[in-house]
Design a protein around this motif. Structure first.
Motif, mmCIF file in Angstrom:
data_model
loop_
_atom_site.group_PDB
_atom_site.id
_atom_site.type_symbol
_atom_site.label_atom_id
_atom_site.label_comp_id
_atom_site.label_asym_id
_atom_site.label_seq_id
_atom_site.Cartn_x
_atom_site.Cartn_y
_atom_site.Cartn_z
ATOM 1 N N TYR A 63 -1.642 -3.097 -8.262
ATOM 2 C CA TYR A 63 -1.220 -2.240 -6.884
ATOM 3 C C TYR A 63 -1.706 -3.184 -5.752
ATOM 4 O O TYR A 63 -2.845 -3.860 -5.837
ATOM 5 C CB TYR A 63 -1.765 -1.157 -7.021
ATOM 6 N N ALA A 64 -0.850 -3.426 -4.885
ATOM 7 C CA ALA A 64 -1.138 -3.956 -3.607
ATOM 8 C C ALA A 64 -1.976 -5.263 -3.888
ATOM 9 O O ALA A 64 -2.943 -5.743 -2.984
ATOM 10 C CB ALA A 64 -2.020 -3.201 -2.850
ATOM 11 N N ARG A 106 -4.232 6.345 3.229
ATOM 12 C CA ARG A 106 -3.912 4.963 2.326
ATOM 13 C C ARG A 106 -4.654 5.223 0.895
ATOM 14 O O ARG A 106 -5.884 5.568 0.984
ATOM 15 C CB ARG A 106 -4.451 3.768 2.944
ATOM 16 N N TYR A 150 0.813 5.688 0.902
ATOM 17 C CA TYR A 150 -0.054 6.559 1.745
ATOM 18 C C TYR A 150 0.350 7.827 1.334
ATOM 19 O O TYR A 150 1.546 8.312 0.939
ATOM 20 C CB TYR A 150 0.443 6.296 3.182
ATOM 21 N N VAL A 189 -6.605 3.635 -1.347
ATOM 22 C CA VAL A 189 -7.325 2.473 -1.515
ATOM 23 C C VAL A 189 -8.060 2.146 -2.897
ATOM 24 O O VAL A 189 -8.440 1.004 -3.396
ATOM 25 C CB VAL A 189 -8.722 2.626 -0.333
ATOM 26 N N PRO A 212 0.850 -0.924 0.126
ATOM 27 C CA PRO A 212 -0.015 0.022 0.130
ATOM 28 C C PRO A 212 0.961 1.232 0.078
ATOM 29 O O PRO A 212 1.899 1.349 0.514
ATOM 30 C CB PRO A 212 -0.848 -0.165 1.260
#
Length: 477
Positions: A431-432, A408, A403, A410, A401
């Motif tokens: 991503y993530a 965060r 920030y 999302v 993640p």
């Protein structure tokens, strides 16, 4: 000061009121874990401390008279961050209102008189399951002349943070703009560049012939595979001149799910092959549902980053590209992915030899500018068979993640520029632990773009079913 390469400059020449040439998108953050809400002033201060991380933030274009040579990036002596950021309050608006605002901003060209980027801060979300209650969003626009999709993702990785813990604030390096160059100095450089063009073009021709010979030597006689449909993709309704309207749609998949699926199809299937196969199946179903029957399989332009092989510039476009037949005439979804694998391997030699920036840098700027303008003004996309039907770009992103001062990231919906003759672009970004498939469309050419995004899930299910049913039949080699 440094000069744009020809690929960077071509994005300037391609731009018009109906074809803004910037990339970016919508980035949604959840600030629930912060002790207090993040404000627009906080964001301005945060960004101001990171402007030194990318040169394009404080550099603007300087053009030569009559486009005698490529423009230059020069420091903007009048740079002010306030010209590049704005704050918008949705006043309780929902996700649809946020998307409408995003689409409006992304359809608006950036002014050429200052550095080519802009960020819209959006707050004031209303109750909506698709939006975090304590969230905000950024609508980002950066001109394609400054970054490509690959470097753009790298820039976002530098601007954001890999931990929710806010680091100790440090004073950014002092910035002093370089003096603006004299016009006569640039005209002298332009004259020298024009004299070199004929010899560079001969070099390009030689490298192209070398690639063709290498492809012949690498494949035994009887197995030589000629790329189908190169420079002759079928006509479709979305290969026409654009209007000013834009729509964004997206869907996402767990990365682990797609890795399992590509392994089930064949041991040498890449994730990029599978992404192209998913897009091909969804496009095939979309066209069937809308009564579109192309005469041949669709062809995709797939940009490939060459930054790992060439670190010539800290910014700009460093890409090659392949024309890949999507095998949409093949009825079996899993077999189609294997055929796409073969098609991408065939295109690699040609893509390496005729990288997009190498092709354009051999031609004079005046010729590139004139040809792109004539293509637009005379609506040539309406009358000639397209070289490809749509661009599909696969960009690897961070798998952890990100920030912004503890908030965060999302969700993100990434955009790609459209140009006359291509009313649809697909950008896949990981991503993530997930892969996001983002669709940028001109709704007057590609109606029901949300349906095409929904068909991506149907496409994955169809490929999974086909792979399971064909476990006794190895993938095509």
């Amino acid at each position: 000061m440094h000069q744009l390469n020809e690929l960077d400059a071509s994005f300037l020449f391609l731009e018009s009121e109906t074809t803004p040439m910037h990339i970016g998108g919508l980035y949604i953050f959840d600030a629930a874990e912060r002790e207090k809400a993040l404000t627009f002033d906080d964001f301005r201060d945060y960004l101001n401390h990171r402007l030194h991380l990318a040169g394009f933030f404080r550099q603007k274009l300087m053009h030569l008279p009559f486009n005698l040579d490529r423009p230059y990036w020069i420091d903007d002596p009048d740079f002010a961050i306030e010209r590049h950021i704005e704050s918008v309050n949705l006043e309780g608006g929902d996700h649809a209102a946020l998307m409408a605002l995003t689409e409006d901003r992304l359809a608006t060209p950036l002014p050429r008189t200052r550095p080519l980027w802009h960020v819209t801060w959006v707050e004031g979300f209303g109750p909506d399951t698709l939006l975090p209650a304590d969230g905000f969003a950024l609508v980002v626009r950066v001109h394609h002349a400054a970054v490509d999709a690959f470097s753009g993702e790298e820039v976002m990785g530098k601007l954001l943070e890999y931990t929710p813990d806010t680091p100790t604030k440090t004073r950014p390096p002092a910035w002093q703009p370089e003096p603006v160059p004299r016009p006569e100095q640039l005209l002298t450089r332009a004259s020298l560049n024009l004299l070199r063009k004929p010899f560079q073009f001969l070099s390009l021709t030689q490298s192209t012939m070398t690639a063709a010979l290498r492809d012949f030597m690498e494949h035994p006689i009887g197995r030589i595979r000629t790329p189908k449909n190169v420079l002759s993709a079928p006509r479709t309704p979305f290969n026409r001149n654009l209007t000013t309207r834009r729509r964004l749609n997206s869907t996402s998949f767990d990365l682990s799910r797609l890795k399992t699926l590509k392994g089930a199809i064949g041991p040498d299937i890449s994730l990029n092959d599978l992404v192209l196969g998913i897009c091909a199946e969804a496009l095939k179903r979309y066209m069937t549902g809308h009564g579109i029957q192309p005469e041949d399989s669709l062809v995709a332009l797939t940009p490939v980053s060459v930054r790992s092989r060439s670190l010539r510039q800290p910014m700009g476009n460093q890409m090659s590209a392949m024309l890949v037949n999507l095998a949409t005439e093949e009825p079996d979804p899993a077999r189609r992915v294997a055929l796409i694998r073969d098609n991408t391997r065939t295109s690699e030699n040609y893509g390496e030899a005729i990288a997009a920036d190498r092709l354009t840098e051999r031609l004079p700027s005046t010729l590139v500018a004139l040809s792109t303008r004539l293509y637009s003004e005379f609506h040539l996309a309406q009358h000639y068979q397209p070289a490809f039907n749509l661009p599909i770009t696969n960009v690897p992103g961070p798998q952890v993640p990100l920030y912004l001062k503890g908030a965060r990231l999302v969700h993100q919906v990434n955009s790609a520029p459209l140009f006359h003759g291509a009313g649809l672009a697909i950008l896949a970004l990981s991503y993530a632990g997930a892969i996001h498939l983002n669709l940028t469309t001109c709704p007057d050419l590609v109606p029901d773009g949300e349906q095409l995004a929904e068909l991506m899930e149907t496409a994955v299910e169809a490929i999974e079913a086909s792979a399971i049913a064909g476990t006794d039949n190895p993938a095509v080699s």
